[in-house]
Design an enzyme around this catalytic site. Sequence first.
Site, short mmCIF file in Angstrom:
data_model
loop_
_atom_site.label_atom_id
_atom_site.label_comp_id
_atom_site.label_asym_id
_atom_site.label_seq_id
_atom_site.Cartn_x
_atom_site.Cartn_y
_atom_site.Cartn_z
N SER A 64 -5.76 -5.72 -17.25
CA SER A 64 -6.72 -6.14 -16.22
C SER A 64 -7.19 -7.58 -16.28
O SER A 64 -7.89 -8.03 -15.37
CB SER A 64 -7.93 -5.22 -16.24
N SER A 101 -7.66 -4.62 -12.94
CA SER A 101 -8.91 -4.38 -12.27
C SER A 101 -9.76 -5.63 -12.09
O SER A 101 -10.64 -5.67 -11.23
CB SER A 101 -9.73 -3.33 -13.03
N LYS A 129 -17.29 -10.20 -15.15
CA LYS A 129 -16.82 -8.95 -14.54
C LYS A 129 -17.95 -7.92 -14.59
O LYS A 129 -18.65 -7.82 -15.62
CB LYS A 129 -15.59 -8.46 -15.32
#
Length: 488
Positions: free
Chosen positions: A178, A154, A79
């Site tokens: 997330s 996210s 990420k």
Amino acid sequence: MILHELSANNIKEKLIKREISAQEVVEDLFEKIYLNEPSVKAYLCLDKEGALLKAREIDEKLSSGAKVGLLAGIPVAIKDNICTSGIKTTCASRMLENFVPPYDAFVVKRIKEEDAIIIGKTNLDEFAMGSSNENSAFHVTRNPWNTDYIPGGSGGGSAAAVTADMAFMALGSDTGGSIRQPSAFCGNVGCKPTYGRVSRYGLVAFASSLDQIGSITKNVYDAALLLQVVSGYDGYDSTSANIGVPDYISGINSVSGNLRIGVPREFFGDGLNTEVANAVTNALEIYKKNGAELVDLSLPHCGYAVATYYIIATAEASSNLARYDGVRYGHRSQLSEDNIIDMYCRVRAEGFGSEVKRRILLGNYVLSAGFYDAYYLKASKVRSLIKGDFEDAFNKVDCIISPTCPSPAFKIGEKITDPLEMYLSDIYTIPANLVGIPGISIPCGFTTTGLPIGMQIMGKHFEEEKILKVAKLFENETDFHLKKPELI
Ligand code: GLN
């Protein structure tokens, strides 16, 4: 044999047996990426050259008979709020558009030491603030099961990459859901470990008392494998726990004793989509058939979790994001200003997107003189009450099972104009962050329209081993984790 469809552990086994080479794995994966990425858009940056370099190194190690690491030859996506030395780490924000960290995050260093291959950085909501990926400053990632739908947020980029077979596993961060929410929406296994279990050194801070790094994988075994590597004490993170890490892998198929599963009433009430409710109820029946006892529970203060979270998370975010002033690093406006205050204002106005600005405003408000007691202090007290609910529950049960999210993935654009509605999609994941306990989302069904449904298993502090075993028990009985979306 289609390499990219295999699990991470299968790939490692084939490499070790020398049935395939790491270079073949990387070449095959990038072919799949070039095919699917135009429609899914999971990545913000790819590093094929770096991946092939590492693959060659592993192949040489293997042919010379040298010992290889636990993640040998496994391509991993990261990420883009986790620092990677020499590779841009943008947090999907204009503010950090050109930021190249001079160091690796603890987790990145660990996976490199264990011979993983980093393939690229995945898309996210700006600074990990969001539930749909639509807050990325660069583009929206799409759900591989239906590209009209969001992949969750996210960490939607990491989840979509794993689902579309464009990565064998991924690292994500989970402040309010997330990792678990996008895993549920994309049909992956997403694990948020206990607060303190995995070092956050090198994770760009959003809300420091909630942020936690964890894994997104194709199955539970791979989750155990990745967590084994990234867990453990790190002196560079003052919240890192100096508690021994058990062997997550070897006992994964054995749930010991009589399993008592808590089923919290509040997580099955109003607002829960019927198909999700049915899938989780059916899953609970599978546990029952396998000898588990289901215990009806109440977590009475969880109804306040979303409100509590949005006070604490925004307060901490407003403080953490104060560092982006255009002086030390980050975006610097091309337009010059007469004084430093105007310069800060311009830099932040240009660098941050609207959700980040909304959170900074909220956070400064709840921390401001005169409002601190009414909001931040009150929220901290409610947080303690929620912790108390879970302590009481865990006196009676081994783990708690709930839906991961109240609904399946929603359409792109459906909730973007209504932030409150968007915030509610984390209603079941946020409590674990407020309390600091581990939670894992595993696939437990599909809607009639073919979208995945996730089930969440929460455990006591530092009992990742137990929730992994509970998750594996279900996975052994079902095949939801093996289904693939019909992309190209
Ligand atoms: N969706 C939540 C938020 O926007 C959680 C985000 C996260 O876990 N990083 O704050």
